[in-house]
Structures are given as C-alpha cells and as structure tokens.
Design an enzyme around this catalytic site. Structure first.
Site, PDB file in Angstrom:
ATOM      1  N   ASP A  57       0.837  -1.329   0.087  1.00 27.86           N
ATOM      2  CA  ASP A  57      -0.001  -0.040  -0.066  1.00 27.86           C
ATOM      3  C   ASP A  57       0.847   1.206  -0.046  1.00 27.86           C
ATOM      4  O   ASP A  57       1.870   1.361   0.818  1.00 27.86           O
ATOM      5  CB  ASP A  57      -1.020   0.000   1.208  1.00 27.86           C
ATOM      6  CG  ASP A  57      -2.074   0.963   1.137  1.00 27.86           C
ATOM      7  OD1 ASP A  57      -3.124   0.612   0.855  1.00 27.86           O
ATOM      8  OD2 ASP A  57      -1.707   2.309   0.921  1.00 27.86           O
ATOM      9  N   HIS A  97      -6.869  -6.018   2.117  1.00 21.18           N
ATOM     10  CA  HIS A  97      -5.937  -5.173   2.959  1.00 21.18           C
ATOM     11  C   HIS A  97      -5.507  -6.171   3.762  1.00 21.18           C
ATOM     12  O   HIS A  97      -5.988  -6.958   4.626  1.00 21.18           O
ATOM     13  CB  HIS A  97      -6.167  -4.062   3.657  1.00 21.18           C
ATOM     14  CG  HIS A  97      -6.942  -2.830   2.817  1.00 21.18           C
ATOM     15  ND1 HIS A  97      -6.096  -1.733   2.846  1.00 21.18           N
ATOM     16  CD2 HIS A  97      -7.992  -2.880   2.524  1.00 21.18           C
ATOM     17  CE1 HIS A  97      -6.813  -0.752   2.059  1.00 21.18           C
ATOM     18  NE2 HIS A  97      -8.073  -1.486   1.866  1.00 21.18           N
ATOM     19  N   HIS A 100     -10.229  -5.248  -3.195  1.00 17.96           N
ATOM     20  CA  HIS A 100      -9.147  -5.460  -2.958  1.00 17.96           C
ATOM     21  C   HIS A 100      -9.137  -6.054  -1.313  1.00 17.96           C
ATOM     22  O   HIS A 100     -10.042  -5.636  -0.844  1.00 17.96           O
ATOM     23  CB  HIS A 100      -8.140  -4.488  -3.141  1.00 17.96           C
ATOM     24  CG  HIS A 100      -8.751  -3.127  -2.635  1.00 17.96           C
ATOM     25  ND1 HIS A 100      -9.672  -2.429  -3.284  1.00 17.96           N
ATOM     26  CD2 HIS A 100      -8.538  -2.181  -1.353  1.00 17.96           C
ATOM     27  CE1 HIS A 100     -10.012  -1.259  -2.483  1.00 17.96           C
ATOM     28  NE2 HIS A 100      -9.349  -1.353  -1.506  1.00 17.96           N
TER      29      HIS A 100
HETATM   30  P1  AMP Z   1      -9.731   1.464   0.001  1.00 13.40           P
HETATM   31  O1  AMP Z   1     -10.070   2.484   1.084  1.00 13.40           O
HETATM   32  O2  AMP Z   1     -10.282   0.274   0.882  1.00 13.40           O
HETATM   33  O3  AMP Z   1     -10.388   1.564  -1.256  1.00 13.40           O
HETATM   34  O4  AMP Z   1      -8.156   1.465   0.080  1.00 13.40           O
HETATM   35  C1  AMP Z   1      -7.488   2.022  -1.124  1.00 13.40           C
HETATM   36  C2  AMP Z   1      -6.087   1.789  -0.805  1.00 13.40           C
HETATM   37  O5  AMP Z   1      -5.346   2.014  -1.864  1.00 13.40           O
HETATM   38  C3  AMP Z   1      -5.664   2.812   0.106  1.00 13.40           C
HETATM   39  O6  AMP Z   1      -5.056   1.993   1.416  1.00 13.40           O
HETATM   40  C4  AMP Z   1      -4.407   3.514  -0.531  1.00 13.40           C
HETATM   41  O7  AMP Z   1      -3.500   4.124   0.156  1.00 13.40           O
HETATM   42  C5  AMP Z   1      -4.238   2.576  -1.813  1.00 13.40           C
HETATM   43  N1  AMP Z   1      -3.453   3.045  -2.998  1.00 13.40           N
HETATM   44  C6  AMP Z   1      -3.916   4.026  -3.588  1.00 13.40           C
HETATM   45  N2  AMP Z   1      -3.321   4.236  -4.490  1.00 13.40           N
HETATM   46  C7  AMP Z   1      -2.507   3.371  -4.542  1.00 13.40           C
HETATM   47  C8  AMP Z   1      -1.302   3.069  -5.376  1.00 13.40           C
HETATM   48  N3  AMP Z   1      -0.906   3.748  -6.694  1.00 13.40           N
HETATM   49  N4  AMP Z   1      -0.254   2.029  -4.916  1.00 13.40           N
HETATM   50  C9  AMP Z   1      -0.560   1.253  -3.722  1.00 13.40           C
HETATM   51  N5  AMP Z   1      -1.499   1.601  -3.154  1.00 13.40           N
HETATM   52  C10 AMP Z   1      -2.541   2.484  -3.345  1.00 13.40           C
END
Ligand code: AMP
Length: 116
Positions: free
Chosen positions: A32, A105, A103
């Site tokens: 992340d 986490h 996704h």
């Molecule tokens: P969510 O709120 O469950 O949709 O989580 C989206 C996650 O994607 C967040 O924890 C962000 O920090 C992460 N994120 C967004 N863009 C990227 C990226 N380019 N590479 C890695 N993680 C990302």
C-alpha cells in the site's frame, strides 16, 4: 459498473508501477502506498470487479478459489501466520472504499488495534 480507469486497473495494465510482493495468473499483491501498519499489502484479483460481492457473484469458482489461496501464499511469504494479521475489505460508500476494484488489505507486523 466497473471503471476501467481506476488506479488498480492501471496497475494491472502496468500503466503505473507498484511495489509488487506476489503475482500469479489470477492475482497481484503489492505494498500500500500509504501504509497503516508496518506491513500493509493490498491483494487484487486480475478479474475486473468492483467489490467483494461483485467478485463472488461474477468470477468463476477457479478464480475465486485461487485468489483466496494466494492470500494465504502471501501470508506464508511474509511469515505472519503465527504473529497474526488482519484482513480487511472495504466495500462501497459506507465501507469507506476509495478504489473501485475489489481488494483485500493485509495488515501485520505490529498490533493493529481496535477497529474504531
Ligand atoms: P480502500 O479505501 O479500501 O479502497 O483502499 C484503497 C487503498 O489503496 C488505500 O489504502 C490507498 O493507500 C491505496 N492506494 C491508492 N493508490 C495506490 C497505489 N498507486 N499504490 C498502492 N496503493 C495505493
């Protein structure tokens, strides 16, 4: 409706980079960009799906099974089974989902604390 231009779709198409930790035919796992724990990995199926429910409804059983088994492969790779981890998937507005590609986490490496 799946948005082909969401950031994880772009990562899957290799239009933007990611810090990859594991990849196979069905899934991709990467760090992340804004980690909320010492270990914070995101796992995504390669199947285009907006959420957990969309994935379960529309992907075939092989893709679903392989994706969840790959989560365990990454848990083994990170050596966190014994120390522990938290799996989270946010879905929709109330779930706080920001990126509309399903996704998971994986949070670990320290005590994660209460959910709220
Ligand atoms: P969510 O709120 O469950 O949709 O989580 C989206 C996650 O994607 C967040 O924890 C962000 O920090 C992460 N994120 C967004 N863009 C990227 C990226 N380019 N590479 C890695 N993680 C990302």
């Amino acid at each position: 409706m799946y948005d082909e231009n969401n950031i994880f779709a772009k990562i899957l198409r290799k239009e933007i980079p990611c810090d990859k930790v594991y990849e196979d035919e069905f899934s991709l796992f990467f760090k992340d960009i804004n980690p909320q724990a010492k270990i914070h990995i995101l796992g995504i199926p390669k199947f285009p799906c907006t959420s957990f429910s969309d994935f379960l409804k529309n992907a075939d059983n092989e893709s679903i099974s392989f994706f969840f088994k790959s989560v365990q492969i990454v848990i083994n790779q990170l050596n966190i089974e014994e120390s522990g981890y938290r799996l989270i998937t946010n879905s929709g507005e109330d779930g706080g989902q920001e990126v509309p590609h399903f996704h998971i986490h994986i949070l670990a490496g320290e005590k994660i604390g209460a959910l709220r």
